[in-house]
Write a protein that holds these residues in place. Structure first.
Motif, PDB file in Angstrom:
ATOM      1  N   ARG A 172      14.689   3.579  -5.222  1.00  0.00           N
ATOM      2  CA  ARG A 172      14.875   2.312  -5.939  1.00  0.00           C
ATOM      3  C   ARG A 172      14.229   1.153  -5.186  1.00  0.00           C
ATOM      4  O   ARG A 172      13.501   0.356  -5.746  1.00  0.00           O
ATOM      5  N   LYS A 173      14.548   1.100  -3.880  1.00  0.00           N
ATOM      6  CA  LYS A 173      14.031  -0.005  -3.062  1.00  0.00           C
ATOM      7  C   LYS A 173      12.513  -0.051  -3.088  1.00  0.00           C
ATOM      8  O   LYS A 173      11.910  -1.111  -3.201  1.00  0.00           O
ATOM      9  N   THR A 174      11.902   1.142  -2.934  1.00  0.00           N
ATOM     10  CA  THR A 174      10.441   1.163  -2.865  1.00  0.00           C
ATOM     11  C   THR A 174       9.831   0.842  -4.221  1.00  0.00           C
ATOM     12  O   THR A 174       8.791   0.179  -4.292  1.00  0.00           O
ATOM     13  N   ALA A 175      10.471   1.262  -5.298  1.00  0.00           N
ATOM     14  CA  ALA A 175       9.954   0.932  -6.633  1.00  0.00           C
ATOM     15  C   ALA A 175       9.974  -0.581  -6.816  1.00  0.00           C
ATOM     16  O   ALA A 175       9.026  -1.184  -7.323  1.00  0.00           O
ATOM     17  N   LEU A 218       0.854  -1.186   0.000  1.00  0.00           N
ATOM     18  CA  LEU A 218       0.000   0.000   0.000  1.00  0.00           C
ATOM     19  C   LEU A 218       0.887   1.233   0.000  1.00  0.00           C
ATOM     20  O   LEU A 218       1.738   1.391   0.884  1.00  0.00           O
ATOM     21  N   VAL A 219       0.712   2.063  -1.021  1.00  0.00           N
ATOM     22  CA  VAL A 219       1.535   3.265  -1.126  1.00  0.00           C
ATOM     23  C   VAL A 219       0.657   4.478  -0.850  1.00  0.00           C
ATOM     24  O   VAL A 219      -0.346   4.692  -1.528  1.00  0.00           O
ATOM     25  N   LEU A 220       1.015   5.232   0.175  1.00  0.00           N
ATOM     26  CA  LEU A 220       0.211   6.380   0.583  1.00  0.00           C
ATOM     27  C   LEU A 220       0.977   7.662   0.279  1.00  0.00           C
ATOM     28  O   LEU A 220       2.036   7.907   0.847  1.00  0.00           O
ATOM     29  N   ILE A 221       0.435   8.440  -0.629  1.00  0.00           N
ATOM     30  CA  ILE A 221       1.095   9.699  -0.970  1.00  0.00           C
ATOM     31  C   ILE A 221       0.305  10.823  -0.327  1.00  0.00           C
ATOM     32  O   ILE A 221      -0.702  11.270  -0.873  1.00  0.00           O
ATOM     33  N   GLY A 222       0.704  11.187   0.845  1.00  0.00           N
ATOM     34  CA  GLY A 222      -0.037  12.199   1.588  1.00  0.00           C
ATOM     35  C   GLY A 222      -1.281  11.658   2.267  1.00  0.00           C
ATOM     36  O   GLY A 222      -1.709  12.199   3.264  1.00  0.00           O
ATOM     37  N   SER A 223      -1.859  10.615   1.726  1.00  0.00           N
ATOM     38  CA  SER A 223      -3.071  10.067   2.368  1.00  0.00           C
ATOM     39  C   SER A 223      -2.713   9.638   3.769  1.00  0.00           C
ATOM     40  O   SER A 223      -1.907   8.733   3.943  1.00  0.00           O
ATOM     41  N   HIS A 224      -3.309  10.273   4.729  1.00  0.00           N
ATOM     42  CA  HIS A 224      -2.907   9.952   6.107  1.00  0.00           C
ATOM     43  C   HIS A 224      -3.956   9.089   6.779  1.00  0.00           C
ATOM     44  O   HIS A 224      -4.558   9.472   7.779  1.00  0.00           O
ATOM     45  N   ILE A 225      -4.141   7.912   6.238  1.00  0.00           N
ATOM     46  CA  ILE A 225      -5.113   6.966   6.797  1.00  0.00           C
ATOM     47  C   ILE A 225      -4.715   6.675   8.250  1.00  0.00           C
ATOM     48  O   ILE A 225      -3.555   6.434   8.546  1.00  0.00           O
ATOM     49  N   GLY A 226      -5.701   6.675   9.113  1.00  0.00           N
ATOM     50  CA  GLY A 226      -5.412   6.532  10.542  1.00  0.00           C
ATOM     51  C   GLY A 226      -5.670   7.857  11.225  1.00  0.00           C
ATOM     52  O   GLY A 226      -6.110   7.918  12.373  1.00  0.00           O
ATOM     53  N   THR A 236       3.357  -4.607   2.885  1.00  0.00           N
ATOM     54  CA  THR A 236       4.305  -3.499   2.992  1.00  0.00           C
ATOM     55  C   THR A 236       3.537  -2.190   2.867  1.00  0.00           C
ATOM     56  O   THR A 236       2.726  -2.046   1.957  1.00  0.00           O
ATOM     57  N   ILE A 237       3.808  -1.261   3.754  1.00  0.00           N
ATOM     58  CA  ILE A 237       3.222   0.069   3.584  1.00  0.00           C
ATOM     59  C   ILE A 237       4.356   1.043   3.288  1.00  0.00           C
ATOM     60  O   ILE A 237       5.399   1.012   3.944  1.00  0.00           O
ATOM     61  N   ILE A 238       4.131   1.838   2.262  1.00  0.00           N
ATOM     62  CA  ILE A 238       5.100   2.874   1.897  1.00  0.00           C
ATOM     63  C   ILE A 238       4.386   4.206   2.045  1.00  0.00           C
ATOM     64  O   ILE A 238       3.337   4.406   1.433  1.00  0.00           O
ATOM     65  N   THR A 239       4.901   5.081   2.868  1.00  0.00           N
ATOM     66  CA  THR A 239       4.228   6.362   3.079  1.00  0.00           C
ATOM     67  C   THR A 239       5.118   7.503   2.620  1.00  0.00           C
ATOM     68  O   THR A 239       6.298   7.554   2.973  1.00  0.00           O
TER      69      THR A 239
END
Ligand SMILES: Nc1nc2c(c(=O)[nH]1)N[C@H]1C(S)=C(S)[C@@H](COP(=O)(O)OP(=O)(O)OC[C@H]3O[C@@H](n4cnc5c(=O)[nH]c(N)nc54)[C@H](O)[C@@H]3O)O[C@H]1N2
Ligand SMILES: Nc1nc2c(c(=O)[nH]1)N[C@H]1C(S)=C(S)[C@@H](COP(=O)(O)OP(=O)(O)OC[C@H]3O[C@@H](n4cnc5c(=O)[nH]c(N)nc54)[C@H](O)[C@@H]3O)O[C@H]1N2
Ligand code: SF4
Ligand code: SF4
Ligand code: SF4
Ligand code: SF4
Ligand code: SF4
Ligand SMILES: [Mo]
Lengths: 177, 313, 745
Positions: C318-321, C208-216, C236-239
């Protein structure tokens, strides 16, 4: 039987639903609470770590609040739940002073009140209000004497801690870390 | 940076930002109870040792203060209770582990005892006193006969009461400042010194006053020893207790404690009494009032500072 | 003991006896699974509702005490939006009903606008006044000079009324202040929007990739629940957030991005995913168009390039991609929701859409599922008049691809200096607090001062009601019927809201208000049912249910027409774009004069001594609407400004100190705000929770508590594509002493 609760700090988002659900379920007056949420942050930007905990009475096995109560209003009930009998309480405040976790408050009506593990609900097979409402399902509740209960299972599986163990109270509110 | 924050809940003004459950009533109650205990212990002790005639004031007059102090103390305690109508619950339960319960029961014994003691000496105050009813006279005779036993009861319960005023607090291991066994003896000593000071004020007898000045001196010495001992204990203990001690060693309670309790309440009266014993003319009432004041301040400072000390957050 | 407690005991004794029957309760009395009241088949006096504290619309039950007082609200177990668990705001919804500061009766302004002097009026008088003013404006300027600003469940009735009047100026802040750029970007890419609730299949995702989305903190309910499930399953969560958000604290990777540079990061990710062949080749080949153009476009957007812009280390990019590539197609690059940030938002979300397409997540398990929606039959009404002029004629050529009316554009049309194609002279505002919702308050107020009529329907005396000519007090959602909820989800479903209590004071439900007004305007035919419940019953009977049934179940889920939650292997899919494909390269944008592929363009940076103002949500509040709710103020009664310790030190600002904020245009916050010195925020930004700093005295609990972000957002970065109001291009500095201000005690 030994009731206990475990809160998963990895899932808790600190939303405080548990606090407001407790307030409505138990008619806790506005301006008071039986549970609360603590957030800790460690490190320096951007190397950071947070821990979020939903806290309440620990239903201590060795509860100073029960010990110091002059009337027996604070007592152990079935399953080790620590309760206050409102009609026995004189409101002396000794138990409030004795609790290392500050889990008690003086109800405006005079008696002292605190988390009951929602014993009115668990008696009829429901889970405590805070457990039932938690959107992240991060609170586990059940009987430690039953190896298959949710709480026993999760405590076996996960690393956990209690708060201020050095106070010697033997808390039954666990935090999964 | 480490940040610890209560995000929500705990909007409980009695515990946050610090414990705020006890106000003037409890320290006043502890002071009054402690002083009454001191007065009664001294009276009982001298009576048992047969020194009634040497220390007439201490044995026969000063105790008249005790029931007044005890009743006022009980009133203060009652005012503190938040669920007052359930007060009687204290006396339908005996909770051996609860100092509060011990205190309640002790008061239940010692308050009537103090009244009886006064009744037995009422003619020292009102020479023409007459018990209107016969049964009261019978009672007076009865207690006169067993006065020694009564004195023993008074001594034992007086000690319990005096110690209790300290134990009440030291039983709370949730509050690091209170969680020391020294508070019991310290409060007992402080009660005794206040009791002795009361006689110092009331007595007209030179010898008796001298004796009580000496007693006061010894007790002040003991108190100082206990205080030093207490701080050494804290400083050698865990962080929370070190933090507790620091409130008095540079922290917010430093001034009140050292100036009012130690200097004005102990050192100066001790000095004055030494001077008086050394034949300087000092108005005898001054050191006594200072001692009582110091004893009073000690309770206030310990009760309030104790509420500031905590484990968490 | 309170009788409420007694009620609990009595009813649960009954419950206990009956509860044995289902036999699900552990005989030992050990609770291993949460069992909720809903499971105990007893009549605990519960009334179905769906929540109105935000727009996720979770279905729940209102429980009442034996004396008939509202006691608590609990989620409906059958509801997909909440799965039996409301969020804190929904649970605290009771406070909306009990708030003593609520509007109580219709009010008519007696002094000049903005001076809050009103007199009480009867409904008849108030509605007559509104009707006559509407008629005046309509005959003088034409019906297109009327505009409806609306948000929430009452929208349906007023929309009906305004269409009947012959105007299409019906705008919601959920478009140009919220998700408009996202929906248009997704539409351009997939031919479909991302919906509400979002179609994110979080519970089954692997990444789950969160771009600004501040779920929680953003508590949109089942998303939060599913994120927790995903954590349990080891996803994996990527924020990506300049702030260490709650979600960042739960993430395997946190990318502490420099604000306003997300497009650079997204382009670098696209670069990595394409050039390392992490993308779903079969999927891209089969469904997507424009891949080659995209590949060429991102050729130089390497992680090293992005590092210089975003401050994110190339290695981390790179790692996250790679992590996304590994999880593909069970990966979600979250579309976001409030996306009006920097004015290039449609393009940023286009990059997000492209990333999802490359990873093959659209239409895949653990990616973005195919929603299903139940269509509720519509009660027939006379045909609406076709508007002579529409909002697009106000400033011809502006925001050519906006797919919905733009609030801020209608506001501009009320300011004569702007020389609009036609003026907007009358506003009808329902359920939106425009003053705190639309940035550049001075502009909104200027527009209001040029109006002939401002009517506000609200439940609370908010900032916007202070400017109204007529205030119409609506009862809360707990006291009324409303239209059936039929939002898209995994399964089609409907939910009922019915009153749990009589409307307090002299308040009325929205349907009643709209209908009475329609009658006074001679448009009664558009509201054929006198009572909304009769209409609901008609609708429900048409679909084989009934009001009776819904009163008992609250929610009704239907099976999907087909088993098509995800694309099947090898499925031929026709997308609703012009090309019928997922358009990585948007010909549509190109035709409309915009970049067909997203580009990174640098944004203004804060001047010395200034910090970028960013904002977000607190889990226990919704915008400005809950700030006075007694239960929720108990949880949080003011906002704070988050300042990095380094910055605080340089300024000599202490933890918990109250300070004022001043922005680049010299606007100073009305009220002081508490400082939270925290490592969780970057040193070039400060953070605040939106919705506080109320200047409305009638709200006694929240007046003057905290600061308003909106007040400080005077510079608006408008998205040229669809008119969204980018609100994060404002910078603030600190004032530690201020004289002559009102400070709430
Ligand atoms: N509790 C609660 N929940 C809500 C709402 C509510 O009022 N209260 N409102 C609901 C509604 S309508 C909406 S639209 C959503 C909004 O919720 P989201 O869509 O999650 O809103 P965002 O604006 O993306 O979230 C704000 C986050 O963006 C971060 N941010 C700021 N600037 C930047 C930047 O330049 N780049 C990046 N990557 N991040 C940045 C902030 O630090 C903050 O964490 O929330 C919904 N949920
Ligand atoms: N500065 C800044 N501005 C923003 C945002 C931000 O984060 N920062 N977020 C943006 C986003 S994402 C959105 S979606 C919008 C939301 O914007 P709004 O929908 O305007 O949000 P609220 O401030 O909650 O205002 C809602 C109003 O509806 C009233 N209300 C509540 N219940 C009812 C009801 O049952 N009936 C009626 N008639 N009225 C009711 C409330 O009292 C309140 O006045 O704001 C946008 N504006
Ligand atoms: S409801 Fe659950 S997630 Fe929310 S604060 Fe309480 S324990 Fe944490
Ligand atoms: S947490 Fe406090 S109130 Fe609860 S049992 Fe332990 S000591 Fe007593
Ligand atoms: S306040 Fe009540 S419960 Fe607490 S110690 Fe006193 S009597 Fe017991
Ligand atoms: S168990 Fe019940 S009483 Fe205790 S905190 Fe949770 S909801 Fe409140
Ligand atoms: S997410 Fe929370 S506030 Fe929004 S509708 Fe659901 S319960 Fe209500
Ligand atoms: Mo939104």
């Amino acid at each position: 039987m030994r009731y206990a609760m475990a809160v998963d700090t990895k899932k808790c988002v600190g939303c405080s639903d548990c606090v407001v659900a407790c307030q409505t379920e138990n008619s806790v007056p506005i301006g008071f609470c039986r549970d609360w949420v603590v957030e800790t942050t460690d490190g320096t930007y951007p190397q950071l770590q947070t821990e979020i905990r939903s806290e309440r009475c620990n239903h201590c096995v060795n509860a100073p609040c029960v010990r110091c109560c002059p009337t027996g209003a604070s007592h152990y009930a079935e399953g080790g739940i620590v309760l206050v009998a409102h009609d026995k309480c004189i409101g002396c405040g000794a138990c409030i002073a004795s609790c290392p976790y500050d889990a008690r408050y003086a109800h405006p009506k005079g008696y002292v009140d605190k988390c009951t593990f929602c014993e009115h609900r668990i008696k009829v097979g429901m889970s405590p209000a805070c457990v039932a409402v938690c959107p992240t399902k991060c609170i586990y509740f059940g009987d430690l004497d039953d190896a298959n209960s949710n709480v026993s299972v999760v405590l076996k599986k996960r690393k956990h801690k209690t708060l201020i163990p050095e106070a010697g109270t033997n808390p039954q509110l666990y935090f999964l870390i | 940076m480490k940040e610890e924050l209560i995000v929500s809940g705990r909007m409980n003004h009695m515990v946050d930002p610090n414990l705020n459950i006890w106000h003037w009533q409890i320290p006043l109650y502890l002071f009054l109870g402690g002083m009454a205990a001191g007065i009664l212990c001294i009276a009982a002790l001298y009576y048992i040792r047969g020194r009634e005639n040497d220390y007439r004031t201490a044995v026969r007059i000063t105790p008249f203060l005790a029931p007044v102090l005890l009743v006022l103390g009980l009133v203060a305690l009652f005012i503190d209770l938040r669920h007052k109508l359930f007060f009687w619950q204290l006396y339908t339960n005996i909770r051996l582990q609860s100092p509060m319960s011990w205190g309640a029961w002790t008061l239940l014994v010692i308050t009537p005892v103090s009244f009886i003691w006064c009744a037995l000496h009422i003619r020292d105050l009102f020479p023409n006193w007459d018990w209107k009813y016969k049964w009261l006279k019978v009672l007076e005779e009865f207690f006169n006969k067993y006065k020694k036993a009564l004195a023993w009861v008074m001594l034992i319960y007086g000690i319990i009461l005096g110690v209790y005023t300290g134990i009440l607090l030291s039983a709370f291991n949730a509050r690091p400042l209170w969680n020391t066994s020294i508070l019991g003896p310290l409060f007992l000593a402080s009660g005794l010194s206040a009791g002795a000071a009361a006689t110092l004020i009331l007595s007209k007898d030179k010898e008796e006053r001298k004796q009580f000045a000496r007693i006061d001196l010894v007790i002040i010495g003991i108190e100082l020893f206990l205080i030093i001992h207490m701080f050494m204990g804290f400083l050698a203990s865990t962080q929370v207790q070190i933090d507790a001690a620091k409130m008095f060693l540079g922290g917010s309670y430093t001034m009140v404690f050292w100036i009012f309790v130690v200097i004005l309440g102990m050192l100066i009266p001790a000095l004055l009494e030494i001077m008086e014993l050394g034949k300087y003319h000092i108005p005898g009432i001054l050191p006594a009032i200072l001692v009582i004041f110091g004893s009073f301040m000690l309770r206030f400072v310990i009760v309030y500072a104790g509420q500031m000390s905590r484990w968490l957050y | 003991m309170s009788s409420r407690r007694e009620f609990i005991r009595i009813s649960f004794i009954g419950a206990g006896v009956l509860a044995v029957a289902p036999g699900v309760l552990k005989a030992t009395g050990v609770i291993t699974d949460p069992v909720k009241a809903g499971d105990l088949k007893v009549d605990l006096k519960r009334i179905p509702t769906y929540c109105e504290v935000c727009f996720w619309k979770c279905a729940g039950w209102v429980y009442k005490t034996s004396e008939g007082n509202i006691w608590k609200i609990i989620g409906n177990d059958e509801d997909q939006h909440c799965n039996g668990r409301l969020c804190p705001r929904g649970t605290g919804g009771v406070g909306m009903y009990y708030d003593a500061d609520r509007l109580k009766t219709p009010l008519i302004r007696t002094e000049e606008r903005g001076m809050q002097v009103f007199r009480e009026a009867s409904w008849d008088e108030a509605l007559n006044l509104v009707a006559s003013k509407i008629k005046d404006i309509s005959s003088k300027y034409g019906p297109e000079s009327l505009a409806l600003f609306t948000h929430g469940s009452g929208s349906a009735y007023y929309t009906n009324l305004f269409k009947a009047l012959g105007t299409g100026n019906i705008a919601e802040p959920s478009y140009a202040q919220c998700r408009g750029p996202r929906d248009d970007a997704f539409f351009a890419t997939f031919g479909e929007e991302a919906y509400s609730p979002e179609i994110t299949d979080i519970r089954d995702t692997r990444c789950l990739v969160l771009i600004g989305s501040h779920i929680g903190e953003n508590m949109h309910n089942n998303q939060v629940q599913e994120m927790s499930d995903a954590i349990d399953k080891g996803a994996t969560i990527i924020t990506v957030d300049p702030r260490f958000s709650t979600a960042a604290g739960k993430s395997k990777f946190w990318l502490p991005i420099k604000p306003a540079t997300d497009i650079a990061l997204l382009l670098a990710w696209i670069h990595e995913i394409i050039y390392n062949e992490y993308y779903d080749k079969k999927y891209v080949e089969k469904y997507c168009s424009g891949f080659d153009q995209l590949k060429t476009h991102v050729k130089d957007f390497t992680p090293e390039w992005a590092y210089g812009i975003t401050t994110i280390k190339p290695d981390l990019i790179r790692k996250t991609a790679k992590e996304m590539g590994n999880a593909s197609p069970a990966v979600i690059v979250h579309p976001g929701r409030h996306v009006t940030w920097y004015g290039d938002d449609t393009q940023r979300v286009r990059a997000i859409a492209i990333l999802n397409a490359l990873l093959g997540s659209w239409g895949r398990r653990g990616g973005l599922y195919r929603p299903a929606k139940f269509t509720v039959p519509i009660v027939p009404v006379p045909a609406y008049k076709e508007p002579v002029k529409t909002w697009q004629d106000i400033f011809p050529g502006k925001y050519p691809i906006a797919s919905a009316p733009v609030t801020n554009l209608l506001i501009e049309a009320s300011i004569p200096d702007n020389k609009p194609g036609f003026p907007v002279k009358g506003w009808f505002v329902n359920g939106t607090n425009l003053i705190l919702t639309i940035p550049n308050q001075a502009n909104t107020i200027k527009a209001i001062q040029n109006l002939d009529l401002l009517v506000v329907v609200d439940t609370m005396p908010m900032e916007i009601t202070g400017w109204a000519d007529v205030i119409l007090p609506e009862c809360t959602y707990l006291e009324r019927y409303d239209a059936l909820r039929a939002s898209p989800h995994r399964r089609p479903s409907i939910a009922l809201r019915m009153p749990a209590a009589e409307p307090l004071n002299n308040t009325k439900p929205g349907y009643w208000i709209a209908r009475e007004l329609a009658i006074k305007l001679g448009l009664g035919d558009y509201f054929p049912y006198e009572k909304l419940e009769d209409m609901l019953d008609w609708q429900l009977k048409k679909i084989g249910s009934s009001l009776e049934e819904m009163k008992r179940s609250g929610v009704k889920n239907f099976p999907r027409d087909a088993d098509d939650l995800y694309f099947t292997e090898e499925e031929a899919v026709e997308f609703s774009t012009d090309s019928g494909k997922i358009e990585l390269y948007s010909a549509f944008f190109e035709q409309s004069g915009f970049d067909p592929l997203p580009k990174y363009v640098p944004h203004e940076e804060p001047a010395e001594g200034f910090y970028r103002l960013i904002y977000g949500r607190a889990p226990m509040h919704t915008f400005s609407r809950t700030s006075n709710n007694p239960n929720l103020t108990d949880l949080m009664h003011e906002n704070s400004v988050w300042i990095n310790p380094r910055v605080a030190k340089a300024w000599g600002i202490k933890q918990d100190q109250y300070i004022w904020l001043k922005n680049q245009d010299n606007v100073v916050s009305d009220f002081p705000v508490k400082v939270r010195v925290t490592e969780r925020i970057r040193w070039d930004s400060v953070y605040m929770v939106h919705g506080f700093g109320h200047a409305q005295k009638q709200m006694k609990r929240c007046f003057g508590k905290g600061a308003s972000d909106t007040q400080l957002i005077t510079k608006v970065l408008t998205d040229p594509i669809m008119g969204g109001t980018g609100m994060r291009g404002n910078f603030v500095t600190f004032i530690t002493e201020k004289t002559g201000t009102e400070v709430a005690s």
